[in-house]
Design an enzyme around this catalytic site. Structure first.
Site, PDB file in Angstrom:
ATOM      1  N   CYS A 249     -15.515  28.036 108.895  1.00  0.00           N
ATOM      2  CA  CYS A 249     -15.178  29.443 109.144  1.00  0.00           C
ATOM      3  C   CYS A 249     -16.407  30.331 109.369  1.00  0.00           C
ATOM      4  O   CYS A 249     -16.281  31.465 109.834  1.00  0.00           O
ATOM      5  CB  CYS A 249     -14.340  29.995 108.003  1.00  0.00           C
ATOM      6  SG  CYS A 249     -12.824  29.070 107.752  1.00  0.00           S
TER       7      CYS A 249
ATOM      8  N   HIS B   5     -14.612  37.636 108.413  1.00  0.00           N
ATOM      9  CA  HIS B   5     -13.745  36.478 108.632  1.00  0.00           C
ATOM     10  C   HIS B   5     -12.429  36.717 107.895  1.00  0.00           C
ATOM     11  O   HIS B   5     -12.424  37.019 106.694  1.00  0.00           O
ATOM     12  CB  HIS B   5     -14.445  35.221 108.099  1.00  0.00           C
ATOM     13  CG  HIS B   5     -13.499  34.081 107.904  1.00  0.00           C
ATOM     14  ND1 HIS B   5     -12.626  33.680 108.880  1.00  0.00           N
ATOM     15  CD2 HIS B   5     -13.257  33.275 106.837  1.00  0.00           C
ATOM     16  CE1 HIS B   5     -11.898  32.674 108.428  1.00  0.00           C
ATOM     17  NE2 HIS B   5     -12.260  32.415 107.188  1.00  0.00           N
TER      18      HIS B   5
ATOM     19  N   ASN C 223      -5.537  32.998 109.398  1.00  0.00           N
ATOM     20  CA  ASN C 223      -6.951  32.609 109.298  1.00  0.00           C
ATOM     21  C   ASN C 223      -7.230  31.618 110.427  1.00  0.00           C
ATOM     22  O   ASN C 223      -6.679  30.514 110.431  1.00  0.00           O
ATOM     23  CB  ASN C 223      -7.177  31.977 107.917  1.00  0.00           C
ATOM     24  CG  ASN C 223      -8.590  31.466 107.700  1.00  0.00           C
ATOM     25  OD1 ASN C 223      -9.302  31.163 108.648  1.00  0.00           O
ATOM     26  ND2 ASN C 223      -8.982  31.342 106.438  1.00  0.00           N
TER      27      ASN C 223
HETATM   28  O1  UT7 Z   1     -11.331  30.409 105.540  1.00  0.00           O
HETATM   29  C1  UT7 Z   1     -12.329  30.226 104.588  1.00  0.00           C
HETATM   30  C2  UT7 Z   1     -11.920  29.423 103.464  1.00  0.00           C
HETATM   31  N1  UT7 Z   1     -10.590  29.717 102.947  1.00  0.00           N
HETATM   32  C3  UT7 Z   1     -10.325  30.729 102.118  1.00  0.00           C
HETATM   33  O2  UT7 Z   1     -11.131  31.596 101.899  1.00  0.00           O
HETATM   34  C4  UT7 Z   1      -9.016  30.699 101.391  1.00  0.00           C
HETATM   35  C5  UT7 Z   1      -9.228  30.908  99.917  1.00  0.00           C
HETATM   36  N2  UT7 Z   1      -8.093  30.672  99.054  1.00  0.00           N
HETATM   37  C6  UT7 Z   1      -6.927  31.335  99.166  1.00  0.00           C
HETATM   38  O3  UT7 Z   1      -6.735  32.134 100.062  1.00  0.00           O
HETATM   39  C7  UT7 Z   1      -5.886  31.104  98.115  1.00  0.00           C
HETATM   40  O4  UT7 Z   1      -6.430  30.319  97.061  1.00  0.00           O
HETATM   41  C8  UT7 Z   1      -4.616  30.416  98.637  1.00  0.00           C
HETATM   42  C9  UT7 Z   1      -3.851  31.396  99.540  1.00  0.00           C
HETATM   43  C10 UT7 Z   1      -4.962  29.149  99.387  1.00  0.00           C
HETATM   44  C11 UT7 Z   1      -3.696  30.059  97.478  1.00  0.00           C
HETATM   45  O5  UT7 Z   1      -3.380  31.214  96.749  1.00  0.00           O
HETATM   46  P1  UT7 Z   1      -3.500  31.211  95.160  1.00  0.00           P
HETATM   47  O6  UT7 Z   1      -3.057  32.543  94.726  1.00  0.00           O
HETATM   48  O7  UT7 Z   1      -4.886  30.759  94.807  1.00  0.00           O
HETATM   49  O8  UT7 Z   1      -2.402  30.163  94.755  1.00  0.00           O
HETATM   50  P2  UT7 Z   1      -2.547  28.779  93.971  1.00  0.00           P
HETATM   51  O9  UT7 Z   1      -3.112  27.728  94.863  1.00  0.00           O
HETATM   52  O10 UT7 Z   1      -3.183  29.006  92.640  1.00  0.00           O
HETATM   53  O11 UT7 Z   1      -1.041  28.490  93.707  1.00  0.00           O
HETATM   54  C12 UT7 Z   1      -0.252  29.338  92.867  1.00  0.00           C
HETATM   55  C13 UT7 Z   1       1.171  28.848  92.936  1.00  0.00           C
HETATM   56  C14 UT7 Z   1       1.291  27.363  92.729  1.00  0.00           C
HETATM   57  O12 UT7 Z   1       2.488  27.130  92.016  1.00  0.00           O
HETATM   58  P3  UT7 Z   1       2.442  26.778  90.472  1.00  0.00           P
HETATM   59  O13 UT7 Z   1       1.597  25.557  90.349  1.00  0.00           O
HETATM   60  O14 UT7 Z   1       1.823  28.000  89.815  1.00  0.00           O
HETATM   61  O15 UT7 Z   1       3.876  26.574  90.147  1.00  0.00           O
HETATM   62  C15 UT7 Z   1       1.417  26.810  94.122  1.00  0.00           C
HETATM   63  O16 UT7 Z   1       2.121  25.584  94.162  1.00  0.00           O
HETATM   64  O17 UT7 Z   1       1.689  29.114  94.262  1.00  0.00           O
HETATM   65  C16 UT7 Z   1       2.197  27.894  94.804  1.00  0.00           C
HETATM   66  N3  UT7 Z   1       1.993  27.906  96.257  1.00  0.00           N
HETATM   67  C17 UT7 Z   1       2.920  28.386  97.093  1.00  0.00           C
HETATM   68  N4  UT7 Z   1       4.137  28.899  96.872  1.00  0.00           N
HETATM   69  C18 UT7 Z   1       4.852  29.289  97.951  1.00  0.00           C
HETATM   70  C19 UT7 Z   1       0.921  27.506  96.947  1.00  0.00           C
HETATM   71  N5  UT7 Z   1       1.132  27.697  98.274  1.00  0.00           N
HETATM   72  C20 UT7 Z   1       2.377  28.239  98.382  1.00  0.00           C
HETATM   73  C21 UT7 Z   1       3.167  28.672  99.465  1.00  0.00           C
HETATM   74  N6  UT7 Z   1       4.386  29.184  99.217  1.00  0.00           N
HETATM   75  N7  UT7 Z   1       2.748  28.602 100.746  1.00  0.00           N
END
Ligand code: UT7
Length: 341
Positions: free
Chosen positions: A120, A262, A292
């Site tokens: 990215c 970004h 993204n």
């Molecule tokens: O482009 C440069 C590099 N990338 C980034 O900068 C992205 C950085 N990271 C992020 O944007 C976020 O970490 C994500 C959007 C990828 C994830 O968001 P988060 O708030 O960190 O969620 P998480 O991975 O901690 O997941 C929280 C919960 C989980 O459920 P449990 O285990 O708490 O029951 C996930 O399974 O949300 C769940 N989850 C979803 N639920 C519905 C993860 N993805 C989804 C989804 N829809 N698409």
């Protein structure tokens, strides 16, 4: 970090963008994987992302955006460039690089052409490489493209990846000029930390884990440790932005008029804006419409910002990015009077 000073600068003199026509909405994605519009919007700020059809490769998007950038730059009466740089995580093939094909199909002759792999942060690294070619006198004009078909490397079962990433391309033309001209890039701050290389990966297909021997353990898909990446992205983009802003002693108040970062995640953009002391409203957002798009993200955002009026000639702009590697960077410029195509 380099500092602005005497010598040749690289001036942004053309800008072109392209997204594939099909937009996958959160509602439609919710019928394909276990997710919801409410989750995606609240956790990422994304409403839809564009997805390339099966016949479209990264080079096709790069050529479209690159051709438009050349057209945009031709207002100055010059359609030639001396070099082509393509920043991408999703090249047409592991070998050769995508840039020579793009240069040939744009009719640019036998100019040097190479890819930049910084995920990215690729477009910012590409801008710095292009500016370096100009500063060294190796080139007068450089086409820098960020292009991705990120949808190709996502695991169909990965609801988090499919919610975030989209396809697209954006490009700028750089020309040699003076450091105090509108459009002059600099200073750049670039960094990397390979101790975090396992946080964003496509594991199989390289020399460490080649397909023929990977067997059942083969994993061709993009993987990301979202939480760790989130924390690193906020910290690194903030630090990098502060460094270039501190060097901009000619900017009264030391802050930009607009941050074009970004588009990683809306929450990341807001966290960076808060930390560097910029109003959230002055942090440009198009992640709601394109998701993204990795290396294509900054030039796509610049195009949308100019077309929406958020960017106009003379505005002070901060660019910043973070990506796999880990890699990060920032750069400033005063926006030039150009017509994006
Ligand atoms: O482009 C440069 C590099 N990338 C980034 O900068 C992205 C950085 N990271 C992020 O944007 C976020 O970490 C994500 C959007 C990828 C994830 O968001 P988060 O708030 O960190 O969620 P998480 O991975 O901690 O997941 C929280 C919960 C989980 O459920 P449990 O285990 O708490 O029951 C996930 O399974 O949300 C769940 N989850 C979803 N639920 C519905 C993860 N993805 C989804 C989804 N829809 N698409």
């Amino acid at each position: 970090m380099n500092t602005p000073g005497a010598g040749r600068a690289a001036i942004v003199c053309g800008l072109g963008t392209c997204v594939p026509p099909y937009a996958l909405t959160n509602e439609e994605l919710s019928t394909l994987v276990d997710t919801s519009d409410a989750w995606i919007r609240s956790r990422t700020g994304i409403g839809r992302r564009h997805i390339a059809d099966a016949s479209t490769a990264t080079s096709d998007l790069a050529i479209e955006a690159g051709g438009r950038a050349l057209k945009s730059a031709s207002a100055e009466g010059n359609t030639a460039v001396d070099a082509v740089i393509v920043a991408t995580t999703t090249p047409d093939h592991p070998c050769p690089a995508t840039a020579p094909l793009v240069a040939a199909r744009l009719g640019l002759g036998t100019v040097p052409a190479f890819d930049v792999a910084a995920v990215c942060t690729g477009f910012l690294y590409g801008l710095a490489a292009g500016a370096g070619l100009i500063a060294a006198g190796t080139a007068e004009r450089v086409l820098v493209i960020g292009a991705e078909t990120f949808s190709r490397i996502l695991d169909p079962e990965d609801r988090s990846g499919r919610a975030i990433f989209g396809d697209g391309a954006g490009a700028v033309v750089l020309r040699a000029g003076e450091p105090d001209e509108p459009g002059a890039l600099g200073p750049f701050d670039l960094g990397s930390d390979g101790t975090g290389s396992d946080l964003i990966t496509v594991r199989t297909g390289g020399s460490r884990d080649p397909y023929p021997t990977a067997g059942d353990a083969a994993d061709p898909y993009f993987r990301m440790n979202g939480k760790a990446v989130f924390r690193n992205a906020v910290e690194r983009m903030t630090e990098s932005s502060r460094r270039v802003l501190t060097a901009r002693t000619d900017w009264t108040g030391g802050l930009p008029d607009l941050v074009v970062a970004h588009q990683a995640n809306l929450r990341i953009l807001h966290a960076v804006a808060d930390r560097i002391g910029v109003d959230r409203a002055d942090c440009f957002v198009n992640i709601d419409r394109v998701g993204n798009t990795a290396a294509a993200s900054i030039p796509l955002a610049l195009g949308d910002a100019d077309r929406s009026g958020a960017l106009s000639a003379g505005r002070r702009v901060l660019l910043t990015a973070f990506g796999g590697g880990l890699t990060w960077g920032a750069c400033t410029l005063t926006w030039p009077d150009i017509q994006p195509a």
